[in-house]
Design a protein around this motif. Structure first.
Motif, mmCIF file in Angstrom:
data_model
loop_
_atom_site.group_PDB
_atom_site.id
_atom_site.type_symbol
_atom_site.label_atom_id
_atom_site.label_comp_id
_atom_site.label_asym_id
_atom_site.label_seq_id
_atom_site.Cartn_x
_atom_site.Cartn_y
_atom_site.Cartn_z
ATOM 1 N N ASP A 163 3.481 -0.262 -4.816
ATOM 2 C CA ASP A 163 3.233 -0.808 -6.150
ATOM 3 C C ASP A 163 3.706 -2.256 -6.250
ATOM 4 O O ASP A 163 3.126 -3.061 -6.977
ATOM 5 N N LYS A 164 4.765 -2.581 -5.505
ATOM 6 C CA LYS A 164 5.302 -3.933 -5.524
ATOM 7 C C LYS A 164 5.619 -4.379 -4.105
ATOM 8 O O LYS A 164 5.876 -3.581 -3.220
ATOM 9 N N ILE A 201 -1.482 -5.520 -10.587
ATOM 10 C CA ILE A 201 -2.076 -6.124 -9.396
ATOM 11 C C ILE A 201 -1.193 -7.230 -8.825
ATOM 12 O O ILE A 201 -1.045 -7.348 -7.603
ATOM 13 N N HIS A 202 -0.609 -8.041 -9.693
ATOM 14 C CA HIS A 202 0.199 -9.164 -9.197
ATOM 15 C C HIS A 202 1.452 -8.701 -8.471
ATOM 16 O O HIS A 202 2.086 -9.490 -7.760
ATOM 17 N N GLY A 203 1.809 -7.416 -8.601
ATOM 18 C CA GLY A 203 3.027 -6.918 -7.965
ATOM 19 C C GLY A 203 2.992 -6.956 -6.454
ATOM 20 O O GLY A 203 4.045 -6.977 -5.797
ATOM 21 N N LEU A 204 1.800 -6.956 -5.859
ATOM 22 C CA LEU A 204 1.681 -6.954 -4.401
ATOM 23 C C LEU A 204 1.384 -8.350 -3.851
ATOM 24 O O LEU A 204 1.158 -8.511 -2.656
ATOM 25 N N CYS A 205 1.387 -9.351 -4.715
ATOM 26 C CA CYS A 205 1.099 -10.716 -4.257
ATOM 27 C C CYS A 205 2.252 -11.255 -3.416
ATOM 28 O O CYS A 205 3.420 -10.897 -3.622
ATOM 29 N N ASN A 206 1.915 -12.135 -2.506
ATOM 30 C CA ASN A 206 2.947 -12.872 -1.803
ATOM 31 C C ASN A 206 3.585 -13.884 -2.741
ATOM 32 O O ASN A 206 3.024 -14.239 -3.789
ATOM 33 N N GLU A 207 4.735 -14.364 -2.365
ATOM 34 C CA GLU A 207 5.493 -15.275 -3.218
ATOM 35 C C GLU A 207 4.721 -16.571 -3.445
ATOM 36 O O GLU A 207 4.079 -17.104 -2.542
ATOM 37 N N ASP A 208 4.771 -17.079 -4.662
ATOM 38 C CA ASP A 208 4.168 -18.360 -5.053
ATOM 39 C C ASP A 208 2.642 -18.358 -5.025
ATOM 40 O O ASP A 208 2.015 -19.425 -5.059
#
Length: 682
Positions: A82-83, A373-380
């Motif tokens: 989820d994250k 959805i944004h929980g699995l994004c890479n940093e920045d």
């Protein structure tokens, strides 16, 4: 997201000594018609929930334990990834061990849950492809079962034309190459199935547009693995789809049918060209996509020794109509965004669009998932306004903003031409759910989107303007009719035929339908007075006493008394015949015209109280209306009388016309003739 009703979850067993008794302490009988949905037998023969009859009779044991294990397994599969957390790698490794151990006993639950997660949580595709690879590395038989299942789901989706699922599943198979679960040659063969219609030459069509879109969407994620294992084959497929996209762009050059805003040169359906640009940008960066965390890169050693599985050939559908194929379209850019972030923005919006498509049947689940959805994004990768203390400081021109990207996708779907994928109300209800989840942030986001669209209102397609008006009216009505109307105060001073004047006025009229005139008037500044009716919506009955001569009044009074006293169709027709036959100064055609008008006016007056009254009146006198509508000219007169009667009530007019068409009193050609007669055009 609650998967309990779809992927084998459900309530946990009812152990702990609880007995199913009534208010007198007597044990209830286990009757099939009394069971709750989660108590009914599941596909695997077990009962969900409280252990069914076994628990009710005190037999707490294997059934409850099995249900608890299956519920736990489903929950673990759904929640993993989820994250993007430091523990994700360990979580995947631990989950693969658990699933490999329990899959033998609970195969149905595991496979069903895995299938639904891949389809309904598309932004976690890197997680589930990694999980499939780990299962395959630990036990090739389990890996084969997963691959075989997903291939069967892909084949079924192809046959029924479910292109959203086809796209999501092909992305999943693309990443299975990275986990060494299938060979690069296997994926190439799958892609060649979609490219087979181009073998005899490039021919632009709706079906080929869809197939090329699927291939490009897959290459976006498979490019890195194919570059390593099948670089020549990759280049050949890229060259073929590039030729097709070029031909498609040339054919659609100047085609404005699918252009939302006409202040730019129309490029027609340019979704393929944009996607090809994204694929080329990824290829120029060694096929690296850094928007979403890719956990499979952490298990290279485990995947190296895994067994690869062959797959049967796919077959394209042959019975689908041209309209059944997906039409690729580019997402609208409604707020500024960094020009050097084209790949990241496309990947994020693609995941948003897939989630919106796959969860179309449940707006609440869709709203919850979109915000995850944004929980699995890479940093920045992007800024998230709902997670910072000062969202007003975020500059969309220097960083991608997740909420803006999400809103752009939603409005792109809403305004898609020539028609949207789903009903307009889906996008409205989804926006309402999203704002309820984040009342302040998303209220500002949606307001910004609407203002930016209205700023270009003179260039927008009229159909899109009508959809936006519908969306805004329902949206505002769900939040206390609150809107910053002062920003549009100058609208009243614009020309009545200006797009902005028409848009604001139409929106206000729709708000009156959803509420009432006095409430809408009270919330508006005084400058809006000319944009709303002076009086509440009402009918415009023609045969009032003051506006009639004596003999017309006699007919009208007789008809009114007949209908109010619940007279029959025969009695009404007899009154018309009796009175108009005495008018010797007119011919038969004129008598029919006058009698037709008198009948329609009084039938509508009889039903003018409510929608139900109107439908009952039309249905009761349908034989008489059909008798008088025996020619194209007669039908046109009925439609024109309907318009005049409901001149001050557009909602009743639309409903009445719809029912007259349903009852075959008039036909669609009649409405077209009415709209294009001299009274409306000229």
């Amino acid at each position: 997201m609650d998967f309990s009703g779809r992927v084998g979850g459900g309530r946990r067993g009812g152990g702990g000594g609880h007995r199913n008794v009534d208010e007198f302490g007597r044990e209830r009988r286990d009757k099939p018609h009394q069971r709750k949905p989660y108590d009914r037998p599941a596909r695997g023969g077990h009962r969900g929930g409280r252990g069914g009859a076994h628990a009710a009779m005190g037999h707490v044991g294997p059934v409850d334990e099995a249900q608890e294990i299956e519920s736990r397994l489903s929950s673990l599969i759904v929640k993993v990834g989820d994250k993007n957390t430091p523990t994700l790698q360990n979580n995947l490794e631990a989950l693969s061990v658990v699933l490999e151990k329990d899959c033998v006993k609970h195969e149905l639950t595991v496979m069903r849950t895995f299938r639904q997660c891949v389809l309904e949580l598309p932004w976690k595709v890197t997680v589930y492809s990694t999980l499939a690879g780990l299962l395959n590395a630990k036990n090739s038989e389990t890996g084969e079962k997963v691959v075989t299942l997903m291939h069967a789901v892909l084949s079924a989706s192809l046959n029924r034309g479910d292109w959203g699922s086809v796209k999501v599943l092909m992305r999943f198979f693309a990443l299975l190459v990275s986990t060494n679960t299938i060979a690069a040659s296997t994926l190439i063969a799958m892609l060649d199935t979609f490219l087979a219609p181009l073998a005899g030459g490039v021919k632009v069509s709706a079906s080929n547009n869809c197939y090329v879109f699927i291939v490009l969407s897959t290459l976006l994620w498979a490019g890195r693995s194919l570059q390593e294992h099948a670089s020549a084959e990759l280049e050949q497929r890229l060259e073929l789809v590039s030729k097709y996209v070029q031909a498609q762009v040339e054919i659609n050059q100047g085609n404005a049918l699918s252009t939302v805003f006409h202040d730019v040169p129309p490029k027609g359906s340019n979704g393929l060209a944009h996607l090809l640009d994204v694929v080329r940008a990824v290829a120029a960066n060694s096929w690296k996509i850094d928007a979403i965390y890719a956990p499979y890169e952490m298990f290279t050693a485990e995947f190296a020794q895994a067994k690869q599985h062959a797959l049967p050939a796919l077959e394209l559908p042959t019975q689908l109509a041209a309209t059944a194929f997906y039409t690729p379209s580019e997402f609208l850019q409604l707020v500024p965004s960094p020009s050097d972030q084209i790949v990241r923005k496309y990947v994020m919006q693609d995941f948003i669009a897939d989630t919106l498509t796959q969860l179309e049947g449940n707006r609440k689940d869709c709203g919850k998932c979109l915000m995850q959805i944004h929980g699995l994004c890479n940093e920045d990768v992007c800024s998230v306004m709902t997670t910072v203390q000062h969202p007003e400081d975020i500059d969309p021109e220097s960083t991608l903003v997740f909420e803006y990207m999400m809103a752009e996708v939603l409005f792109s779907f809403l305004l898609q031409l020539p028609e949207g994928l789903y009903r307009e109300m889906y996008y409205t209800s989804l926006a309402i759910e999203l704002r309820k989840a984040e009342p302040v942030i998303l209220a500002n986001v949606f307001e910004t989107m609407v203002e930016n669209i209205v700023a270009r209102v003179q260039f927008i397609d009229v159909e899109c303007l009508n959809r936006l008006s519908n969306w805004l009216a329902v949206y505002i009505s769900n939040f206390g009719f609150q809107w910053d109307w002062k920003k549009w105060e100058n609208t009243a001073s614009e020309a009545e035929d200006s797009p902005k004047h028409r848009f604001v006025q139409e929106t206000l009229l729709k708000l009156i339908r959803l509420s009432y005139l006095d409430r809408v008037r009270a919330m508006l500044p005084d400058s809006y007075a000319s944009l709303i009716p002076a009086k509440p919506p009402a009918h415009n009955f023609k045969f009032t006493v003051q506006a009639m001569d004596e003999r017309t009044r006699d007919v009208s009074v007789a008809m009114g008394r007949c209908l109010k006293s619940k007279g029959t169709v025969e009695q009404a027709l007899a009154i018309l015949q009796e009175h108009y036959s005495q008018w010797a100064d007119i011919d038969d055609e004129r008598r029919q015209t006058l009698a037709r008008e008198m009948l329609v006016e009084h039938v509508f007056l009889l039903g003018s109280k409510t929608f139900s009254h109107m439908l009952n009146a039309i249905e009761k006198f349908m034989p008489a209306l059909q008798k008088f509508g025996d020619s194209a000219e007669a039908k046109l007169q009925i439609a024109q009388v309907t318009e005049d009667f409901w001149l001050r009530n557009p909602q009743f007019f639309a409903i009445t016309i719809d029912k007259l068409i349903n009852y075959r009193v008039i036909d669609p050609a009649t409405v077209i003739a009415m709209l294009f007669d001299n009274g409306h055009v000229g």
